[in-house]
Design a protein around this motif. Structure first.
Motif, mmCIF file in Angstrom:
data_model
loop_
_atom_site.group_PDB
_atom_site.id
_atom_site.type_symbol
_atom_site.label_atom_id
_atom_site.label_comp_id
_atom_site.label_asym_id
_atom_site.label_seq_id
_atom_site.Cartn_x
_atom_site.Cartn_y
_atom_site.Cartn_z
ATOM 1 N N SER A 119 5.199 10.087 -3.467
ATOM 2 C CA SER A 119 4.900 10.432 -5.018
ATOM 3 C C SER A 119 5.789 9.504 -5.635
ATOM 4 O O SER A 119 5.115 9.015 -6.719
ATOM 5 N N ALA A 120 7.083 9.046 -5.331
ATOM 6 C CA ALA A 120 7.630 8.272 -5.963
ATOM 7 C C ALA A 120 6.832 6.815 -6.052
ATOM 8 O O ALA A 120 6.800 6.050 -7.037
ATOM 9 N N CYS A 121 6.247 6.267 -4.997
ATOM 10 C CA CYS A 121 5.695 5.218 -4.908
ATOM 11 C C CYS A 121 4.133 5.334 -5.617
ATOM 12 O O CYS A 121 3.936 4.197 -6.292
ATOM 13 N N THR A 122 3.587 6.440 -6.050
ATOM 14 C CA THR A 122 2.394 6.541 -6.675
ATOM 15 C C THR A 122 2.671 6.503 -8.302
ATOM 16 O O THR A 122 1.910 5.619 -8.793
ATOM 17 N N LEU A 123 3.922 7.058 -8.538
ATOM 18 C CA LEU A 123 4.321 6.709 -10.115
ATOM 19 C C LEU A 123 4.712 5.324 -10.152
ATOM 20 O O LEU A 123 4.561 4.688 -11.083
ATOM 21 N N ALA A 124 5.318 4.705 -9.035
ATOM 22 C CA ALA A 124 5.615 3.079 -9.251
ATOM 23 C C ALA A 124 4.550 2.316 -9.347
ATOM 24 O O ALA A 124 4.230 1.216 -10.319
ATOM 25 N N CYS B 193 2.787 -1.082 -3.315
ATOM 26 C CA CYS B 193 2.859 0.462 -3.591
ATOM 27 C C CYS B 193 1.658 1.082 -2.748
ATOM 28 O O CYS B 193 1.966 2.084 -2.340
ATOM 29 N N ARG B 194 0.239 0.570 -2.752
ATOM 30 C CA ARG B 194 -0.432 1.102 -1.915
ATOM 31 C C ARG B 194 -0.389 0.890 -0.554
ATOM 32 O O ARG B 194 -0.663 1.817 0.343
ATOM 33 N N PHE B 195 0.397 -0.106 0.154
ATOM 34 C CA PHE B 195 0.790 -0.262 1.464
ATOM 35 C C PHE B 195 1.504 1.007 1.787
ATOM 36 O O PHE B 195 1.380 1.755 2.684
ATOM 37 N N PHE B 196 2.602 1.260 0.933
ATOM 38 C CA PHE B 196 3.558 2.152 1.300
ATOM 39 C C PHE B 196 3.062 3.818 1.049
ATOM 40 O O PHE B 196 3.512 4.670 1.761
ATOM 41 N N ASN B 197 1.887 3.869 0.242
ATOM 42 C CA ASN B 197 1.419 4.963 0.036
ATOM 43 C C ASN B 197 0.591 5.443 1.363
ATOM 44 O O ASN B 197 0.566 6.408 1.852
ATOM 45 N N ASN C 278 -7.649 -1.748 -0.969
ATOM 46 C CA ASN C 278 -8.106 -1.054 -0.098
ATOM 47 C C ASN C 278 -7.629 -1.244 1.382
ATOM 48 O O ASN C 278 -7.108 -0.156 1.938
ATOM 49 N N VAL C 279 -7.360 -2.684 1.710
ATOM 50 C CA VAL C 279 -6.887 -2.718 2.963
ATOM 51 C C VAL C 279 -5.626 -2.521 3.017
ATOM 52 O O VAL C 279 -5.162 -2.272 4.339
ATOM 53 N N ALA C 280 -4.723 -2.916 2.138
ATOM 54 C CA ALA C 280 -3.266 -2.506 2.189
ATOM 55 C C ALA C 280 -3.164 -1.141 2.346
ATOM 56 O O ALA C 280 -2.180 -0.528 3.094
ATOM 57 N N PHE C 281 -3.981 -0.158 1.872
ATOM 58 C CA PHE C 281 -3.649 1.401 2.146
ATOM 59 C C PHE C 281 -4.085 1.523 3.585
ATOM 60 O O PHE C 281 -3.130 2.339 4.200
ATOM 61 N N LEU C 282 -4.926 1.009 3.887
ATOM 62 C CA LEU C 282 -5.762 1.106 5.589
ATOM 63 C C LEU C 282 -4.507 0.481 6.535
ATOM 64 O O LEU C 282 -4.231 1.491 7.616
ATOM 65 N N VAL C 283 -4.007 -0.350 6.088
ATOM 66 C CA VAL C 283 -3.040 -1.247 6.920
ATOM 67 C C VAL C 283 -1.765 -0.476 7.135
ATOM 68 O O VAL C 283 -1.231 0.066 8.205
ATOM 69 N N GLY C 284 -1.252 0.129 6.078
ATOM 70 C CA GLY C 284 -0.003 1.024 6.132
ATOM 71 C C GLY C 284 -0.348 2.307 6.723
ATOM 72 O O GLY C 284 0.664 2.666 7.579
ATOM 73 N N GLY C 285 -1.486 2.923 6.587
ATOM 74 C CA GLY C 285 -1.853 3.952 7.565
ATOM 75 C C GLY C 285 -1.892 3.652 9.114
ATOM 76 O O GLY C 285 -1.316 4.474 9.929
ATOM 77 N N VAL C 286 -2.414 2.530 9.579
ATOM 78 C CA VAL C 286 -2.358 2.133 10.912
ATOM 79 C C VAL C 286 -1.058 1.993 11.378
ATOM 80 O O VAL C 286 -0.585 2.239 12.416
#
Length: 583
Positions: free
Chosen positions: A153-158, A171-175, A118-126
């Motif tokens: 979309s490619a990252c989600t499939l990956a 992958c979640r970080f890049f999402n 969860n944090v990886a996704f938020l850090v990517g957005g920040v």
């Protein structure tokens, strides 16, 4: 640069014909005529084919020109594509609550590792908050949206193919890094195809599609995640879930190929290109030929001191270095007068909003589950939030996802209420002052969050959760509309990304506070959220009306233009004197 050229930079071509045309246009279109009159003239110009009728609007500024394009098939197509962009943003932000618990046994995830995902996704957005806004203000909204959606979309499939926690975390970080573009730039993109009186409304209505994702997620989870791997050829259901989520991302990216760049953004760079876009919009909406568009020339809207500095400071540097330099310039603009006040005000209000929206809002389902489990163990008894927070409940340890029917209905109820709130705010946004909706929603959110501490049943929690989530989602979307309405086009993208950056940081801080204190001192995080929202409510009173902001900006531009004209005349006199001396 000659004096005449300097003068032209401010006022346009110096030819007598153009000046006469502009003067006639000013007398015809700007002598106290209302917007309704302009619309009537638009309808008249649609029904006549002679040259005299067409020349009524031969030269207009962008805001009046885009109003003449009408509202029709093009805007429906635009809204549909932007709906996919925002739907994808909502899916990416909310899928963690459904996918990772289902993937826990497949990837042998611990609770801490789920938290890191969860944090990886938020850090990517920040990390990307400033980046996409600056790039969108430099190269265009459409290109940023197109590239980020396809790559995301490619990252989600990956991510659906990962066999280890580390790969899924990357992958979640890049999402998160890429999804930040759709979450902010889409509002700029869709609003800049609309006339001024409809821009704020278009942003509010666009928020409906973001909220719709919170309705779609539980439905997809209910349909997909319980499917056993044997029925999918040995593929885990959570992997299929991620593959399905990638579909709207890819589809939105492909559809953007067939849409033009924002005409308002194009007008800042190339008015001829903007005129072609407006002509195509007119043709598609009116079902006629693009050549029938009555506007043949777009007038410059304003003269910005920053534009003059950039025009005078032309250097040859590497592409990457120039891009970084221009990004820093864009960021510097919003921290200079007169925009610095607005930047600080809206950023702080967004900080307060997302402190509650992404803090307490994400903990309400957990609180509901604790009420449900308590009522199952102790029927006909009630318990306070503080008591529930201190209790330890044994969670399901099997690898088969379970879906509680009550939880499913609860999630849908909250989603439906939020959706209705967005629709109502869209209807009201064109009828009320900019500050009214943020003020009311932030106030209701502050009061309802404080009431949560005294709840003692699941149905009370559900009722308050619906109210809280509805007003917080509405305030969040409306604040985005305020940014689009009040900031100049050239910095609107970076300004919106800055406010979202501040909001995401506050959401991370709020989640950290709830994680550390919810099981020990639940009163502290709950009342902190309530206090922050009520403080943000007070600051909403200082949001200026768009008319006042535009009036001040217009006054500043007129003063600046007058100064430049005087300087141009002075330069012309000096040059003429030098010429005489040379002779």
């Amino acid at each position: 640069m000659s004096p005449n050229q300097h003068f032209d930079f401010v006022s346009g071509p110096p030819s007598a014909k153009t000046e006469k045309s502009d003067s006639a246009e000013s007398n015809k279109c700007n002598s106290g005529k209302s917007t309704a009159t302009l619309s009537e003239q638009s309808d008249k110009s649609k029904n006549c084919n002679n040259l005299e009728c067409r020349d009524i609007h031969d030269s207009l500024d962008f805001d009046n020109a885009v109003q003449l394009t009408g509202y029709g098939l093009f805007h429906y197509r635009l809204v549909a594509v932007c709906a996919l962009c925002l739907l994808n943003n909502g899916l990416q932000n909310g899928l963690a609550a459904y996918v990772f618990p289902a993937a826990q046994c497949d990837l042998h995830l611990t609770s801490a590792e789920i938290g890191y995902l969860n944090v990886a996704f938020l850090v990517g957005g920040v990390c990307s908050s400033f980046l996409w806004g600056a790039i969108a203000d430099l190269i265009g909204r459409r290109r940023v949206l197109l590239y980020t959606l396809l790559i995301s979309s490619a990252c989600t499939l990956a991510g659906a193919l990962q066999q280890h926690y580390i790969g899924l975390c990357v992958c979640r970080f890049f999402n998160g890094f890429l999804t930040g573009a759709a979450g902010s730039i889409t509002f700029n993109y869709v609003s800049e195809f609309h006339a001024p009186q409809h821009r704020s409304k278009s942003v509010c209505y666009s928020g409906v599609f973001y909220t719709s994702a919170w309705l779609l997620l539980p439905v997809l989870s209910f349909l997909i995640l319980p499917i056993p791997a044997a029925r999918l050829g040995g593929v885990s259901a959570w992997r299929l879930f991620l593959a399905v989520v990638a579909v709207p991302e890819c589809l939105a990216g492909v559809c953007l190929i067939f849409l033009p760049e924002s005409p308002k953004y194009a007008a800042e760079k190339d008015r001829d290109k903007a005129l072609r876009i407006l002509s195509d919009m007119y043709a598609e909406n009116r079902r006629c030929d693009a050549g029938e568009f009555p506007v043949k020339h777009l007038r410059a809207e304003s003269t910005d001191i920053y534009d003059i500095e950039e025009a005078m400071d032309v250097v040859c540097v590497g592409k990457v270095k120039r891009l970084l330099g221009e990004m820093l310039t864009q960021i510097r603009k919003i921290f200079q007068r007169p925009l610095v006040y607005m930047t600080a005000l809206i950023s702080f209000i967004m900080f307060c909003n997302m402190f509650g929206y992404f803090g307490l809002g994400l903990w309400l389902p957990e609180l509901f589950m604790r009420f449900e489990q308590f009522e199952e163990r102790f029927p006909n008894k009630s318990a306070s939030v503080q008591y529930l927070a201190s209790m330890n409940f044994v969670k399901n340890a099997t690898c088969v996802p379970e879906f509680n029917a009550k939880l499913f209905r609860t999630t849908l109820s909250i989603g439906v209420s939020s959706l209705l709130g967005n629709i109502v705010s869209g209807w009201l946004s064109g009828r009320l002052s900019l500050k009214v909706i943020p003020f009311v929603t932030m106030f209701v959110g502050g009061v309802s969050s404080g009431i949560i501490y005294w709840l003692n049943s699941a149905w009370q929690n559900l009722a308050v959760a619906c109210i809280f989530q509805t007003v917080m989602a509405t305030a969040n979307i409306t604040l985005g509309g305020v940014v689009v309405e009040l900031f100049p086009t050239k910095v609107a993208g970076i300004a919106l990304c800055l406010t979202l950056f501040v909001g995401r940081v506050s959401g991370m801080l709020s989640n950290l506070m709830f994680g550390l204190l919810m099981d020990k001192q639940a009163a502290i995080p709950i009342f902190t959220v309530s206090a922050m929202l009520l403080i943000g409510t007070v600051f909403c009173l200082f949001i200026p009306n768009s008319n006042a902001a535009n009036k001040n900006a217009s006054s500043a531009r007129n003063k600046l233009t007058e100064v430049i004209r005087k300087q141009s005349i002075s330069v012309a006199v000096i040059v003429a004197g030098n010429d005489k001396q040379i002779v």
